[in-house]
Design an enzyme around this catalytic site. Structure first.
Site, PDB file in Angstrom:
ATOM      1  N   ARG A  75     -16.771  33.470 -54.430  1.00 62.24           N
ATOM      2  CA  ARG A  75     -16.697  34.456 -55.502  1.00 62.24           C
ATOM      3  C   ARG A  75     -18.086  34.960 -55.862  1.00 62.24           C
ATOM      4  NH1 ARG A  75     -12.715  33.096 -60.428  1.00 62.24           N
ATOM      5  NH2 ARG A  75     -11.598  32.339 -58.598  1.00 62.24           N
ATOM      6  N   SER A 131      -9.590  36.607 -59.526  1.00 59.89           N
ATOM      7  CA  SER A 131      -8.731  36.030 -60.546  1.00 59.89           C
ATOM      8  C   SER A 131      -8.966  36.698 -61.897  1.00 59.89           C
ATOM      9  CB  SER A 131      -8.957  34.519 -60.610  1.00 59.89           C
ATOM     10  OG  SER A 131      -8.058  33.921 -61.500  1.00 59.89           O
ATOM     11  N   HIS A 132      -9.469  35.932 -62.872  1.00 61.47           N
ATOM     12  CA  HIS A 132      -9.643  36.430 -64.236  1.00 61.47           C
ATOM     13  C   HIS A 132     -11.023  37.026 -64.481  1.00 61.47           C
ATOM     14  CE1 HIS A 132     -11.330  32.384 -64.130  1.00 61.47           C
ATOM     15  NE2 HIS A 132     -12.140  32.776 -65.088  1.00 61.47           N
ATOM     16  N   LYS A 162      -9.904  33.257 -51.880  1.00 62.06           N
ATOM     17  CA  LYS A 162      -9.291  31.937 -51.912  1.00 62.06           C
ATOM     18  C   LYS A 162      -8.722  31.667 -50.523  1.00 62.06           C
ATOM     19  CE  LYS A 162      -7.956  32.139 -56.803  1.00 62.06           C
ATOM     20  NZ  LYS A 162      -6.822  32.137 -57.766  1.00 62.06           N
ATOM     21  N   ASP A 164      -2.494  36.401 -65.342  1.00 61.59           N
ATOM     22  CA  ASP A 164      -3.874  36.746 -65.028  1.00 61.59           C
ATOM     23  C   ASP A 164      -3.892  37.792 -63.912  1.00 61.59           C
ATOM     24  OD1 ASP A 164      -3.281  35.235 -62.775  1.00 61.59           O
ATOM     25  OD2 ASP A 164      -5.145  34.087 -62.824  1.00 61.59           O
ATOM     26  N   ASP A 195      -4.547  37.950 -60.604  1.00 60.89           N
ATOM     27  CA  ASP A 195      -3.858  37.781 -59.321  1.00 60.89           C
ATOM     28  C   ASP A 195      -2.497  37.118 -59.488  1.00 60.89           C
ATOM     29  OD1 ASP A 195      -5.237  35.440 -60.023  1.00 60.89           O
ATOM     30  OD2 ASP A 195      -5.392  34.749 -57.972  1.00 60.89           O
ATOM     31  N   ASP A 247      -1.337  34.311 -60.443  1.00 64.65           N
ATOM     32  CA  ASP A 247      -1.010  32.924 -60.112  1.00 64.65           C
ATOM     33  C   ASP A 247      -1.110  32.023 -61.335  1.00 64.65           C
ATOM     34  OD1 ASP A 247      -3.770  32.861 -60.350  1.00 64.65           O
ATOM     35  OD2 ASP A 247      -4.116  31.715 -58.522  1.00 64.65           O
ATOM     36  N   ARG A 248      -1.486  32.601 -62.477  1.00 66.84           N
ATOM     37  CA  ARG A 248      -1.491  31.855 -63.736  1.00 66.84           C
ATOM     38  C   ARG A 248      -0.641  32.608 -64.751  1.00 66.84           C
ATOM     39  NH1 ARG A 248      -6.518  30.876 -66.759  1.00 66.84           N
ATOM     40  NH2 ARG A 248      -7.296  32.825 -65.887  1.00 66.84           N
ATOM     41  N   HIS A 263      -2.015  26.953 -64.245  1.00 68.36           N
ATOM     42  CA  HIS A 263      -1.565  26.840 -62.856  1.00 68.36           C
ATOM     43  C   HIS A 263      -0.510  25.745 -62.782  1.00 68.36           C
ATOM     44  CE1 HIS A 263      -4.543  29.372 -60.757  1.00 68.36           C
ATOM     45  NE2 HIS A 263      -5.427  28.924 -61.625  1.00 68.36           N
TER      46      HIS A 263
END
Length: 447
Positions: free
Chosen positions: A14, A101-102, A111, A240, A242, A244-245, A327
């Site tokens: 990242r 992500s966030h 990832k 979030d 992407d 995934d949360r 998650h």
């Protein structure tokens, strides 16, 4: 090429686009990833991306790099991260998801996972991929093919298999996708179901024009809280970037912590599989292992981060794992995390419950928590040692940063994986003590 030391983190890649991560670096990382997978017997990889403006260019460079390493590339385009995990698990191939992500606009990252959605992080292959990328892997004589695939329908079928879709009860939901990939997957999953859904910010826009896609921060839940109240929703959901949360808001517009949501899901999974193992990370509430043990389950505690959670899921055979950050991991999902599966399990149990969401969670709300408190710190190691010395009389461990247990209260202080920050979480049965202890610890780390 960008400095790989700056962008390779503990469990992902990242950085800031342009100055830290660019197309040249992504080509080299793609070639390294493809070569790494090829050496382990994988002739194909899957690659996806979120809606960030630079994702198309960076992921395309990565795909070209992987193909140059001699593997075929299954490009699934814009998707939620869990769709890459699904494809990796379903087809038994390595996967790469382009997302930050966030993190705010300007950041991007990758990832990675191995075949079957197995983790790739520190100690599980990330160092080897970094070293290979640093050497600028040569092209192979026979380049692989890059082909586009649409897997959304198969993904929806997969997540719906975790509940009795035909038995779901009508519910009204407020769903804030924060201009992230939830705007793609949430309607695809919810449309066939008996839910009345009010969407907020469903347009895919990686500039995040409405608010940051970070539901861990209370200020980013305000829109969904207001909508829950305005439409008398049974629950609110905030995803979030992407997707995934996910964080949940009850019918009174009160946010549920990730630990509390995980506790609800853990009870369901233990009903399905009595005596099963549940994984949680070091910053989850004490309530989670208490709830699991009271219901005859077993717990495994591990470090924060998806690669560490997946390792613990696999090694323990756990049926479910939860992180305080929102998650949620499922053995039936190849041990990977899925916000949508978590939401469906929660909504199924809510529909069966004779009462509101707040009634359902009341027996599980046992402690007051600070939430994550972040402070900019230059010398993170020195500050952690200063805090450890100040609390030398309390039980301590170093599984992830510093965890200190003082009996009636405890805290964890750990360095951020992606930013020059220390992250503090404090929990006690008394809200006043939480506030006081946060002040005590911050006084030690504030210059």
């Amino acid at each position: 090429m960008a400095d790989l030391d700056a962008i390779f983190k503990a469990y992902d890649i990242r950085g800031i686009v342009g100055s830290e991560i660019d197309a040249e670096a992504c080509f080299a990382i793609g070639a390294a990833f493809g070569g790494h997978g090829r050496d382990q017997g994988s002739a194909r990889v899957v690659v996806g991306r979120d809606m960030r403006p630079d994702g198309a260019e960076l992921s395309a460079a990565f795909c070209r790099g992987a193909a140059a390493a001699g593997v075929d590339v299954m490009d699934i385009g814009m998707c939620a991260t869990e769709m890459v995990y699904f494809a990796s698990g379903r087809f038994g191939i390595p996967g790469a998801m382009f997302t930050a992500s966030h993190n705010p606009v300007g950041y991007n990252g990758i990832k990675l996972c191995g075949p079957g959605a197995t983790p790739i992080g520190t100690g599980t292959g990330l160092e080897a991929i970094k070293a290979r990328a640093s050497d600028r892997p040569p092209r192979t004589a026979a380049a692989g093919a890059i082909t586009r695939h649409d897997i959304l329908a198969r993904y929806v079928e997969h997540v719906l298999s975790f509940v009795d879709a035909g038995g779901l009860q009508p519910l009204r939901l407020a769903v804030d996708t924060a201009n992230g990939m939830g705007g793609l997957v949430a309607p695809a999953v919810f449309d066939p179901l008996p839910f009345e859904v009010d969407y907020l910010h469903p347009e895919l826009d990686g500039t995040f024009p409405n608010h940051p896609a970070d539901p861990l921060r209370p200020e980013n839940l305000q829109d969904v809280q207001r909508r829950v109240s305005a439409v008398s929703a049974d629950a609110g959901l905030a995803f979030d970037g992407d997707a995934d949360r996910v964080f949940v808001v009850d019918e009174q517009s009160r946010p549920l912590s990730g630990s509390l949501t995980a506790s609800i899901i853990a009870t369901v999974m233990l009903e399905r599989e009595p005596g099963a193992t549940i994984v949680h990370n070091v910053i989850c509430s004490r309530a989670l292992p208490e709830v699991v043990e009271e219901r005859g389950g077993h717990t495994v505690r591990t470090r924060v981060g998806h690669s560490f959670m997946k390792e613990a899921m696999a090694s323990s055979g756990a049926v479910f794992g939860g992180e305080h950050s929102g998650h949620y991991y499922f053995r039936g999902n190849y041990g990977a995390d899925s916000a949508m599966i978590a939401v469906l399990v929660l909504l199924e149990v809510l529909g069966r419950h004779d009462g509101n969401l707040s009634d359902l969670v009341a027996p599980l709300e046992r402690y007051a928590a600070s939430g994550e408190v972040n402070r900019d710190v230059v010398d993170q190691v020195a500050m952690i040692e200063r805090v450890a010395a100040a609390f030398a009389g309390c039980e301590q461990d170093r599984l992830d940063g510093l965890t200190v247990d003082c009996g009636d209260w405890w805290f964890n202080l750990r360095p951020s994986n992606t930013e020059p920050l220390l992250r503090l979480n404090v929990e006690s049965s008394d809200p006043a003590e939480v506030r006081a202890r946060v002040a005590d610890v911050l006084a030690l780390i504030t210059p």
